[in-house]
Design an enzyme around this catalytic site. Structure first.
Site, PDB file in Angstrom:
ATOM      1  N   ASP A 434      69.186   1.601 -42.014  1.00  0.00           N
ATOM      2  CA  ASP A 434      70.000   1.011 -40.968  1.00  0.00           C
ATOM      3  C   ASP A 434      70.988   2.068 -40.480  1.00  0.00           C
ATOM      4  O   ASP A 434      71.186   3.094 -41.139  1.00  0.00           O
ATOM      5  CB  ASP A 434      70.731  -0.211 -41.524  1.00  0.00           C
ATOM      6  CG  ASP A 434      71.616  -0.883 -40.495  1.00  0.00           C
ATOM      7  OD1 ASP A 434      71.205  -0.949 -39.328  1.00  0.00           O
ATOM      8  OD2 ASP A 434      72.709  -1.321 -40.867  1.00  0.00           O
ATOM      9  N   LYS A 435      71.613   1.827 -39.344  1.00  0.00           N
ATOM     10  CA  LYS A 435      72.579   2.796 -38.838  1.00  0.00           C
ATOM     11  C   LYS A 435      74.013   2.367 -39.122  1.00  0.00           C
ATOM     12  O   LYS A 435      74.741   3.038 -39.841  1.00  0.00           O
ATOM     13  CB  LYS A 435      72.395   3.005 -37.330  1.00  0.00           C
ATOM     14  CG  LYS A 435      73.366   4.034 -36.736  1.00  0.00           C
ATOM     15  CD  LYS A 435      73.231   4.135 -35.242  1.00  0.00           C
ATOM     16  CE  LYS A 435      73.879   2.976 -34.534  1.00  0.00           C
ATOM     17  NZ  LYS A 435      75.356   2.942 -34.691  1.00  0.00           N
ATOM     18  N   GLU A 727      84.749  -7.305 -34.059  1.00  0.00           N
ATOM     19  CA  GLU A 727      85.744  -8.287 -33.657  1.00  0.00           C
ATOM     20  C   GLU A 727      87.150  -7.776 -33.922  1.00  0.00           C
ATOM     21  O   GLU A 727      88.044  -7.915 -33.095  1.00  0.00           O
ATOM     22  CB  GLU A 727      85.507  -9.597 -34.411  1.00  0.00           C
ATOM     23  CG  GLU A 727      84.340 -10.413 -33.910  1.00  0.00           C
ATOM     24  CD  GLU A 727      84.331 -11.807 -34.507  1.00  0.00           C
ATOM     25  OE1 GLU A 727      85.043 -12.020 -35.508  1.00  0.00           O
ATOM     26  OE2 GLU A 727      83.638 -12.679 -33.969  1.00  0.00           O
ATOM     27  N   LYS A 793      80.785 -12.385 -24.767  1.00  0.00           N
ATOM     28  CA  LYS A 793      80.625 -10.962 -25.060  1.00  0.00           C
ATOM     29  C   LYS A 793      79.301 -10.779 -25.791  1.00  0.00           C
ATOM     30  O   LYS A 793      78.872 -11.640 -26.553  1.00  0.00           O
ATOM     31  CB  LYS A 793      81.782 -10.440 -25.915  1.00  0.00           C
ATOM     32  CG  LYS A 793      81.800 -10.970 -27.337  1.00  0.00           C
ATOM     33  CD  LYS A 793      82.913 -10.329 -28.151  1.00  0.00           C
ATOM     34  CE  LYS A 793      82.889 -10.853 -29.592  1.00  0.00           C
ATOM     35  NZ  LYS A 793      83.981 -10.304 -30.410  1.00  0.00           N
ATOM     36  N   ASP A 918      71.182  -1.226 -32.274  1.00  0.00           N
ATOM     37  CA  ASP A 918      71.940  -0.631 -31.165  1.00  0.00           C
ATOM     38  C   ASP A 918      71.010  -0.164 -30.059  1.00  0.00           C
ATOM     39  O   ASP A 918      69.795  -0.026 -30.240  1.00  0.00           O
ATOM     40  CB  ASP A 918      72.769   0.539 -31.668  1.00  0.00           C
ATOM     41  CG  ASP A 918      74.031   0.069 -32.380  1.00  0.00           C
ATOM     42  OD1 ASP A 918      74.378  -1.099 -32.211  1.00  0.00           O
ATOM     43  OD2 ASP A 918      74.627   0.864 -33.117  1.00  0.00           O
ATOM     44  N   GLY A 997      63.152  -2.008 -28.888  1.00  0.00           N
ATOM     45  CA  GLY A 997      62.798  -3.272 -29.504  1.00  0.00           C
ATOM     46  C   GLY A 997      61.675  -4.006 -28.809  1.00  0.00           C
ATOM     47  O   GLY A 997      60.827  -4.629 -29.456  1.00  0.00           O
ATOM     48  N   LYS A 998      61.647  -3.958 -27.478  1.00  0.00           N
ATOM     49  CA  LYS A 998      60.590  -4.647 -26.736  1.00  0.00           C
ATOM     50  C   LYS A 998      59.228  -4.038 -27.047  1.00  0.00           C
ATOM     51  O   LYS A 998      58.240  -4.755 -27.259  1.00  0.00           O
ATOM     52  CB  LYS A 998      60.880  -4.549 -25.234  1.00  0.00           C
ATOM     53  CG  LYS A 998      59.869  -5.262 -24.348  1.00  0.00           C
ATOM     54  CD  LYS A 998      59.908  -6.760 -24.562  1.00  0.00           C
ATOM     55  CE  LYS A 998      58.974  -7.472 -23.596  1.00  0.00           C
ATOM     56  NZ  LYS A 998      58.965  -8.937 -23.821  1.00  0.00           N
ATOM     57  N   ASN A1055      71.626  -8.596 -42.069  1.00  0.00           N
ATOM     58  CA  ASN A1055      70.455  -8.376 -41.217  1.00  0.00           C
ATOM     59  C   ASN A1055      69.498  -7.345 -41.801  1.00  0.00           C
ATOM     60  O   ASN A1055      68.415  -7.129 -41.252  1.00  0.00           O
ATOM     61  CB  ASN A1055      70.891  -7.941 -39.817  1.00  0.00           C
ATOM     62  CG  ASN A1055      71.729  -6.683 -39.851  1.00  0.00           C
ATOM     63  OD1 ASN A1055      72.307  -6.336 -40.887  1.00  0.00           O
ATOM     64  ND2 ASN A1055      71.808  -5.987 -38.743  1.00  0.00           N
TER      65      ASN A1055
END
EC number: 7.6.2.1
Length: 1420
Positions: A434-435, A727, A793, A918, A997-998, A1055
């Site tokens: 993961d990043k 947040e 957002k 991202d 992602g697509k 995730n």
């Protein structure tokens, strides 16, 4: 005083209910509701919860039998079933079944080889050792369960009509529980009452997910208006909810009142078992899930068992040993039959049966086959599995005690959560990372923003961050302590809540392990050892942009009111700026707290002293106390939500909200006055808002106080507890511009604006973030315009598609298009700078539109089946036709040591993939910064809009890679012919792939998987952007299953859990996003840089140690059992042994068992320093050089040779003599012992005092046993007689000569091979071993020369097993002491990052578009 207020509230509720029932659409509404709830009564899918009180008693007796009590039992065994169940589980192992079969077989008289007791001894020993280990582990769980079950809590007693203390184990579904501050929740409870004036309960979930920030839970809608504590005897409602399940993220159900009205339940109304009540004086709730039906217990599946690659290989070789055993037994059976046929006339060889008949040779051979199975059973190493378990425990102990894997800042070290795959760490070929939070620190820093198409660079803030050096100083610790939540204060000062009934038990519950409460080990103490997350100064201190601050400070109420009525561009910008910062402040779930100030219910006492003069004042008081407590939906019931034909009738019911919001002076004054009594902090209400005509004038009753330093002091001490760092960063950014989030309750949010004063928004709904929508929204009623406003957002890829589009010639539409275009340009620039981007948007709704949406959303909220689908459909309907306000750019700094770690892992031959959610530009830029992508890499972008286009694009990229590789080879060969020196060779061609992602959806299709994998194998690195959690796991699964490679996945958040669990080895980072990833992982580290030593050092050691130990076990068993096999050729294959059976059994069980275990734990072929400096050595584990089929068969051949020498040297020595069988077998045993132990000494790479003691101890133990056995056992094993044999041999010089000659001849080939191998053709491992013997100066020179040689030899780059840096210059520079992020300046697409290891926006001024477009990007 309470009676008039209760009467007023009752009359209002009756009035609204009557309107709902009289509406013309009530029937249709009821029918739609009934349709929605049709499945509610389906048995087995839902549960009904009722108390054992009042008229529910009879029904409760029937229903309660179906539910479990709160007693938990995590143990596997009981006192009665321990022996049978443990034996049943142990005999699931094939080896144990095999030896059980031999025990049973030895009881058959016709094939009996040993005494029955002797055959049972090895199996009984192994079963006993494992049973004792399992019993001790289970007993520790039993003690913990007993401790938890006997904790005390307050349960309402129907007999005594009050709350009494009961043990947790006696709590049942339907019981009313009363909890006080700092108490642990004993079961899953629906919250019905809280002493908090806003119906809120704060809980700490650290024991479940490790998150240290407080979470809010709220009382069920309809119970929030209670003035006094709920009376269980008067509870007349029933709860219907979903059946117990393990989904921690949801809770579905509803409360049905006696009048058949239903109120939806969600996760916000549920108190979770194992969590702790914080900042709340007392709460009351009803138990819906207890004991093993709670979600935490349903998720507790116990330790996961994984089989390592090495263990699977060993199991295959055990099968080969079984085949070898069968072959040897067939030879013995055939030889016995031939022997009997040849000597049938000789009585000693063919003894007749008692009836005078002789056994036919064929039948005798058949019997002999099974006898030989028993005799040669040692060929299958039964002790191997026990030894493997012991060695793995030793290896795990060494890993966990490595000081280099300790992180002082978080006071955490590595956790080995799965004990049986440590050796897999030495064979990893692919890493999926993961990043955010894994490669980066997950410390979000506000850097830039764009509002209404105008960018604000925040240069002063950038300068501050560039010069900022975060250190663990006393000042910072003090700051963290002041801003820490109450849950993080020392225990003596924690939570100064005014407890009504005191703690429920005297023992501190915080001392209990988290696993006892449904969590994981060690998690419960996290909150007490860390500061509040996302609260470091670098995250909270934001220097505002001067230009933007000036614009924002000029906005006042009068100006704002006029701006909304005009459409000038300058006016539009001011409105956008205000709404932008309001969205930053309120579009979140941040909990606001003040240090050392718990929330207490003192407002009622202050109001109680106010005289009531008229019904109007009662009405006003009711509006202040009750109306604002309404839930996110102002509709109290299903019938009411759809009872009117027109929206105006429904909205008229909402007009009461305007009364509350109409008088900010009254609300602020009363609110601040009460807050002064609550918290003893002087606060002021700076209100300068004119009152609209339609509002009730209650300003006369308001109270004012001077706006002074006390307010600023109180505001500066506000602390924000956010669930995510994004947040927190946005709220702190808004605070820097004097847009301060002051307080948050379930129904309102208060924001202090510098120019507008304290403004309170009625909070109608919160639509939380999820991975499907990739956004969150809040719905509020704006106090200045009195309109319903939606603030949203989310990711720009989603928000941009949801923007409002009007007619092309519309002026406002043209302006919106300009803003969208400029904002998109800014977003792309932010992404190229490595910043995380978010879009901010809003939507203004009329009351009619909101009412229409609210009806459908209310039905979705109160449904149980398909609730998620209905809610998603409802939110998608609301979040449309948005108006873009602006965008933000947030920086996430690289963790310390990430670039060096990735470079080392790449040199080790490991391919690294980055899987992130991202956007593409951000991911690519971070990949460059951490050296995942190199400046010389040719970047190919796989981005398409259809399956066919994806196939075409992948084929095009493959052709391009092939052409580029061929061209590089030709160019390199030409250079080599002219300049043969390695330093003049052209660097190899390297490619990297970026996938969005697509496109991932297409490449994961089965028809495209092969070409996609072919493409990725030709690339050195792969970056997958916009990937969902499910896509991450699918990518890992695809590579692992199709390429048959060893994979490792590392992440830090929830995730990443599916990806971590899918990989062969899962590594979790204990970062700032809780402990979900840690709980799902096999190993947990605190920093990404620890991965290098974990793999390159400990992984290498664990693999080589265990591989060599397993090979040694096969060797010693085959070598020893072949002595018995060779003897069969000289005893007519009769199945007899030249050694006493006790010695035969103990030889492998005792005499030679400890040395290989020590060898497997402590052997060290290369030092850690050399392994870290030469990552190329890791390749030996990837290719399984230490343990492969060739090494296995070579080891067996060597064992056969040594057994031949060990048998025939004594045989020819004593040939023709008159010694008996045991006297011949004793030198064989002794020589075999010396050979086997000295063989281990030759193979050992490290010789310590522990090795020497164990070796000498094993030899001494053998001689002591043999001498004692020979002196005391005259006829222990009739008709054999081992009496005084060893005593005679120790005085015979021939015995010593035989042992010495046999040992030397047997070990000479292996010793010569090792000597010649080290002298003539040393392997990289031997060369590296030699480096340990050099002086530090010589070692540095040798390593430098090693790297230069490797650079010259590496011509295929990423396609070869050896990976090297691009040039000797790179290698030398990267060895420098400062470990800076070195990238050649002439080649990098952005300037070099400073040693601070974060991507600075000022340094990323040059975009990264050149490498991305180097292939002539096809976007199809």
């Amino acid at each position: 005083m309470a009676d008039p207020i209760r009467w007023a509230r009752y009359r209002w509720r009756r009035l609204v209910s009557a309107e709902g029932r009289d509406g013309s659409s009530s029937s249709s509404s009821s029918s739609s509701c009934d349709k929605c709830y049709n499945s509610s009564n389906m048995p087995g899918r839902h549960r009904i919860v009722i108390p054992c009180l009042g008229h529910f008693k009879e029904e409760y007796e029937k229903v309660s039998k179906l539910y479990m009590n709160n007693r938990i039992r995590t143990t596997k065994y009981t006192l009665f079933n321990f022996i049978p169940r443990n034996l049943f589980e142990q005999f699931h192992r094939a080896a144990n079944l095999y030896f059980l079969f031999l025990v049973v077989l030895n009881w058959v008289p016709l094939v009996e080889a040993f005494q029955k007791e002797i055959t049972m001894l090895p199996l009984v020993a192994v079963l006993t050792i494992i049973a004792v280990k399992d019993g001790l582990e289970d007993y520790s769980k039993y003690k913990l369960d007993k401790q938890i079950n006997n904790l005390l809590t307050k349960v309402y007693s129907r007999k005594e009509k009050k709350y009494i203390e009961q043990c947790w184990k006696n709590v049942n579904v339907g019981d009313f529980i009363r909890l006080s501050c700092n108490e642990i929740i004993p079961a899953y409870i629906v919250l019905l009452y809280s002493t908090d004036p806003d119906g809120i309960c704060h809980i700490e979930t650290a024991s479940l997910d490790g998150e240290t920030n407080l979470k809010q839970r709220q009382v069920v809608r309809g119970y929030m208006e209670q003035i006094s504590e709920i009376d269980p005897e008067k509870f007349s409602s029933r709860i219907e909810c979903e059946s117990p399940n393990n989904d921690l993220s949801r809770f579905r159900g509803f409360v049905e009142h006696s009048n058949k009205e239903r109120v939806g339940l969600s996760r916000e109304n549920l108190l979770l078992r194992g969590c702790t009540i914080r900042n709340t004086e007392a709460v009351v709730g009803i138990v819906v899930y207890a004991g093993h039906e709670t979600k935490a217990m349903l998720n507790n599946n116990g330790p996961r068992y994984k089989r390592s690659k090495l263990e699977k290989r060993a199991n295959i070789d055990v099968l080969w040993c079984v085949l070898l055993l069968i072959l040897m037994c067939l030879i013995g059976a055939l030889g016995h039959g031939i022997w009997l046929s040849s000597y049938s006339d000789l009585t000693p060889f063919n003894t007749p049966e008692p009836d005078g008949k002789s056994t036919p040779p064929v039948l005798a051979g058949f019997y002999m086959f099974w006898t030989m199975i028993i005799l040669l059973q040692v060929l299958i190493p039964i002790s191997l599995y026990v030894s493997i378990e012991v060695v793995k425990l030793g290896q795990i102990y060494l890993i966990q005690n490595d000081i280099d894997l300790y992180h002082e800042k978080t006071d955490s070290t590595i956790q080995c959560r799965t004990l049986n795959i440590a050796e897999d760490l030495g064979q990893i070929q692919y890493i999926f990372s993961d990043k955010t939070g894994t490669l980066t620190e997950n410390k979000m820093v506000f850097r830039r923003c764009s509002i209404a198409g105008q960018e604000y660079c925040h240069e002063e803030n950038a300068k501050r961050l560039d010069s900022y050096q975060e250190a663990d100083s006393e000042d910072e610790d003090l700051t963290g302590a002041l801003c820490g939540s109450l849950s993080h204060m020392p225990k003596q000062k924690v939570h100064s809540c005014r407890t009504v009934s005191g703690p429920l038990n005297s023992k501190s519950l915080n001392q209990l392990p988290g696993s006892a409460l449904g969590g994981e080990d060690g998690v419960s103490n996290v909150s007490h050892s860390r500061h509040m997350a996302f609260s470091s100064p670098i995250e909270t201190d934001v220097v505002p942009d001067a230009k933007l601050l000036e614009k924002f400070s000029q906005i006042s109420y009068n100006v704002y009111a006029q701006l909304e009525e005009t459409e000038r561009e300058s006016s539009l910008e001011s409105v956008y700026i205000t709404d932008f910062f309001l969205a930053l402040a309120i579009c979140n779930t941040v909990v606001v707290s003040a240090p050392n100030q718990p929330r207490q219910k003192l407002r009622l006492s202050s109001l109680g002293r106010t005289p009531i003069k008229s019904l109007e004042e009662i009405k006003q008081m009711f509006q202040r106390l009750s109306v604002r407590r309404l839930s996110t939906s102002p509709v109290p019931s299903t019938k009411e939500s759809s009872s009117s034909d027109s929206p105006s009738t429904f909205v008229s019911k909402l007009s009461i909200f305007r009364v509350k919001l109409a008088s900010p002076a009254m609300e602020a004054g009363t609110h601040m006055a009460n807050e002064t009594q609550d918290t003893e902090i002087s606060q002021c209400a700076k209100v300068s808002l004119p009152e609209p005509l339609d509002r009730v004038d209650t300003a006369a009753g308001s109270e004012h106080c001077d706006a002074g330093s006390s307010l600023q002091q109180s505001m500066s001490k506000l602390c924000y507890e956010a669930e995510s760092p994004d947040e927190a960063a946005l709220v702190h950014a808004a605070r820097a511009y004097k847009c301060t989030l002051q307080s948050r309750t379930p129904d309102q949010v208060t924001v202090d604006l510098a120019a507008l004063g304290s403004v309170t928004f009625q909070l109608l709904h919160i639509l939380p973030f999820d991975s499907v929508r990739k956004r969150m929204s809040v719905i509020v009623r704006h106090p200045l315009s009195n309109k319903v406003v939606v603030y949203t957002k989310g990711a720009d890829s989603v928000i941009m598609d949801l923007l409002w589009t009007g007619p092309a010639d519309d002026k406002s539409e043209m302006e919106q298009k300009k803003i969208k275009a400029r904002t998109q340009k800014h977003l792309d620039d932010y992404a190229r700078r490595g910043l995380r981007t978010l879009c901010i948007a809003k939507k203004v709704m009329s009351d009619a539109e909101y009412t229409e949406w609210l009806k459908s959303h209310f039905l979705a909220e109160t449904s149980i089946d398909n609730k998620e689908e209905l809610l998603l459909e409802s939110t998608m309907k609301l979040e449309s036709k948005l108006t873009l306000l602006g965008a933000t750019g947030i920086e996430d700094r690289l963790q310390d040591g990430v670039p060096d770690t990735i470079e080392a892992l790449r040199k080790a031959g490991i391919k690294i993939w980055m899987l992130t959610g991202d956007k593409q530009e951000t991911a690519v830029n971070i990949a460059y910064a951490c050296r995942l992508l190199e400046p010389d890499d040719k970047i190919f972008t796989l981005k398409s809009q259809s399956k066919d286009a994806c196939v075409l694009l992948m084929n095009t990229i493959l052709e391009d890679i092939q052409k580029s590789t061929y061209a590089k080879k030709n160019h390199s060969s030409k250079l080599t012919s002219v300049f043969p020196a390695p330093s003049t060779q052209a660097p190899e061609f390297s490619a990297s792939l970026v996938v969005d992602g697509k496109t991932l959806e297409y490449v994961l299709l089965e028809s495209l998987q092969s070409i996609f994998l072919e493409l990725t194998e030709r690339c050195r690195a792969v970056v997958c952007c916009r990937a969902t959690p499910l896509q991450k796991s699918e990518v890992v699964k695809l590579v692992r299953n199709r390429l048959k490679v060893m994979t490792l996945a590392i992440g830090d958040g929830a995730n990443d859990v599916s990806m971590i669990q899918m990989a062969d080895t899962g590594v979790g980072l204990s970062g700032q996003e809780g402990m979900q990833a840690v709980m799902a992982s096999d190993f947990a580290v605190s920093q990404f840089k620890h991965l290098s030593k974990l793999l390159l050092v400990h992984g290498h050691w664990c693999y080589t140690r265990l591989a060599n130990m397993i090979l040694y076990f096969f060797y010693k068993n085959v070598a020893y059992v072949n002595l018995l096999f060779w003897y069969q050729f000289f005893c007519g294959f009769s199945g007899t042994s030249m050694t006493d059976y006790w010695v035969l059994i103990f030889f492998n069980l005792l005499f030679t068992s400890v040395p290989p275990i020590i060898y497997g734990i402590l052997d060290k072929d290369i030092s850690a320093e050399i392994l870290m400096q030469l990552p190329e050595l890791y390749v030996t584990g990837q290719t399984s050089e230490a343990y492969s089929p060739p090494t296995f068969w070579i080891t067996l051949l060597d064992a056969f040779y040594q057994s031949l020498v060990c048998f025939f040297v004594p045989y020819f020595t004593y040939h023709g003599s008159d010694i008996d069988i045991f006297s011949f077998g004793n030198p064989l045993n002794t020589a075999a012992l010396f050979i086997i132990l000295l063989h281990l000494l030759i193979e050992s790479k490290t010789l310590t005092w522990i090795h020497i003691i164990v070796m000498i101890g094993s030899i001494l133990f053998y001689f002591v046993f043999a001498l004692t056995f020979g002196a005391t056992c005259k006829t222990c094993n009739p008709p054999s007689n081992p009496y005084w044999i060893m005593e005679k041999h120790v005085t015979d010089p021939v015995f010593y000569l035989v042992c010495i000659i046999t040992t030397c001849v047997a070990l000479l080939p292996r010793y010569l091979f090792r000597v010649l191998q080290g002298a003539l053709f040393p392997s990289p491992m031997l060369r590296a071993k030699h480096l340990d013997r050099l002086t530090p100066k010589e070692q540095r020179e040798a390593i430098k020369k090693w790297k230069e040689d490797r650079i010259g030899k590496c011509s295929m780059g990423f396609q070869d097993t050896c990976t090297c840096s691009k040039s000797a210059e790179d290698a030398s520079v990267r060895e420098s002491a400062d470990h800076s992020l070195y990238i050649p300046a002439a080649k990098t697409p952005f300037p070099t990052c400073p040693p601070g290891r974060h991507v600075s926006p000022r340094m990323l001024h040059k975009p990264v578009q050149d490498p991305l477009t180097s292939v002539g990007l096809l976007t199809l």
